[in-house]
Write a protein that holds these residues in place. Structure first.
Motif, PDB file in Angstrom:
ATOM      1  N   LEU A  34      -2.927   8.436   8.512  1.00  0.00           N
ATOM      2  CA  LEU A  34      -2.680   7.465   9.587  1.00  0.00           C
ATOM      3  C   LEU A  34      -1.243   6.953   9.631  1.00  0.00           C
ATOM      4  N   THR A  35      -0.383   7.445   8.719  1.00  0.00           N
ATOM      5  CA  THR A  35       0.964   6.878   8.617  1.00  0.00           C
ATOM      6  C   THR A  35       1.738   6.924   9.930  1.00  0.00           C
ATOM      7  N   CYS A  63      -0.110   3.407  12.528  1.00  0.00           N
ATOM      8  CA  CYS A  63      -1.059   2.532  11.843  1.00  0.00           C
ATOM      9  C   CYS A  63      -0.686   1.066  12.051  1.00  0.00           C
ATOM     10  N   CYS A  74      -1.176   9.181   3.536  1.00  0.00           N
ATOM     11  CA  CYS A  74      -2.309   8.789   4.373  1.00  0.00           C
ATOM     12  C   CYS A  74      -2.170   9.446   5.752  1.00  0.00           C
ATOM     13  N   LEU A  95      -2.284  -1.429  10.748  1.00  0.00           N
ATOM     14  CA  LEU A  95      -2.474  -2.136   9.474  1.00  0.00           C
ATOM     15  C   LEU A  95      -1.184  -2.159   8.664  1.00  0.00           C
ATOM     16  N   ARG A  96      -0.458  -1.040   8.681  1.00  0.00           N
ATOM     17  CA  ARG A  96       0.777  -0.986   7.883  1.00  0.00           C
ATOM     18  C   ARG A  96       1.764  -2.059   8.352  1.00  0.00           C
ATOM     19  N   LEU A 152       0.559  -5.475   7.199  1.00  0.00           N
ATOM     20  CA  LEU A 152       0.789  -5.697   5.772  1.00  0.00           C
ATOM     21  C   LEU A 152       2.262  -5.959   5.491  1.00  0.00           C
ATOM     22  N   CYS A 178       1.431   4.148   1.452  1.00  0.00           N
ATOM     23  CA  CYS A 178       1.039   4.970   2.605  1.00  0.00           C
ATOM     24  C   CYS A 178       1.590   6.403   2.499  1.00  0.00           C
ATOM     25  N   VAL A 217       0.862  -1.185   0.000  1.00  0.00           N
ATOM     26  CA  VAL A 217       0.000   0.000   0.000  1.00  0.00           C
ATOM     27  C   VAL A 217       0.898   1.234   0.000  1.00  0.00           C
TER      28      VAL A 217
HETATM   29  S1  SF4 Z   1      -1.695   0.896   5.750  1.00  0.00           S
HETATM   30 FE1  SF4 Z   1      -2.286   2.418   7.302  1.00  0.00          FE
HETATM   31  S2  SF4 Z   1      -0.923   4.169   6.939  1.00  0.00           S
HETATM   32 FE2  SF4 Z   1      -0.865   2.866   5.115  1.00  0.00          FE
HETATM   33  S3  SF4 Z   1      -2.413   3.752   3.758  1.00  0.00           S
HETATM   34 FE3  SF4 Z   1      -3.393   2.064   4.892  1.00  0.00          FE
HETATM   35  S4  SF4 Z   1      -4.321   3.074   6.677  1.00  0.00           S
HETATM   36 FE4  SF4 Z   1      -2.848   4.516   5.822  1.00  0.00          FE
END
Ligand code: SF4
Length: 142
Positions: A98-99, A102, A96, A104-105, A108, A90, A88
């Motif tokens: 949320l960087t 986050c 983003c 989720l990052r 991933l 980011c 992704v």
């Molecule tokens: S992984 Fe987190 S920081 Fe990266 S784009 Fe998605 S929500 Fe935003």
């Protein structure tokens, strides 16, 4: 996660070359692998530069798998061809919001690492071993 088409074509070329003892021209590879010739030619150049394919010039010439190609790690090769980009973007423009924090990052990144780790122990030679070898030997034959 989806591989770039060039990466997939590179793996197809290497698998076919690993199965075949003869030299294959770019035209033969393109036809056998159902890939546009120009795209395939660029991929072959990329693999030659990395020392995975060798070119034999002159009559009866073509490309063949180098020893380094047979033992190459699929994970290493895919990493190399795909680059170390995250799944992704980011930090794009705009980034983003949320960087900075986050979860989720991180998840991933861990998943991407597991993806490559699963491919690391597999070699090109493994991908062309029987029973797949028989299929590889049958394609592109007239
Ligand atoms: S992984 Fe987190 S920081 Fe990266 S784009 Fe998605 S929500 Fe935003």
């Amino acid at each position: 996660m989806r591989l770039n088409r060039s990466t997939d074509i590179a793996l197809r070329v290497l698998m076919l070359s690993a199965a075949r003892a003869d030299r294959l021209t770019v035209d033969e590879l393109a036809e056998a692998l159902a890939v546009p010739r120009n795209h395939l030619a660029k991929v072959v150049q990329t693999l030659q530069r990395r020392g995975l394919l060798e070119t034999v010039r002159g009559r009866g010439g073509g490309v063949r798998l180098a020893d380094a190609g047979r033992t190459a790690s699929v994970g290493g090769l895919v990493r190399d061809l795909e680059g170390e980009t995250e799944v992704v973007d980011c930090d794009g423009d705009p980034a983003c919001p949320l960087t900075g924090n986050c979860r989720l990052r991180g998840a991933l990144r861990a998943a991407q690492g597991a993806f490559y780790a699963a491919l690391d122990p597999i070699t090109i030679g493994d991908l062309a071993a029987p029973p797949v070898r028989e299929t590889l030997l049958s394609i592109g034959r007239r």
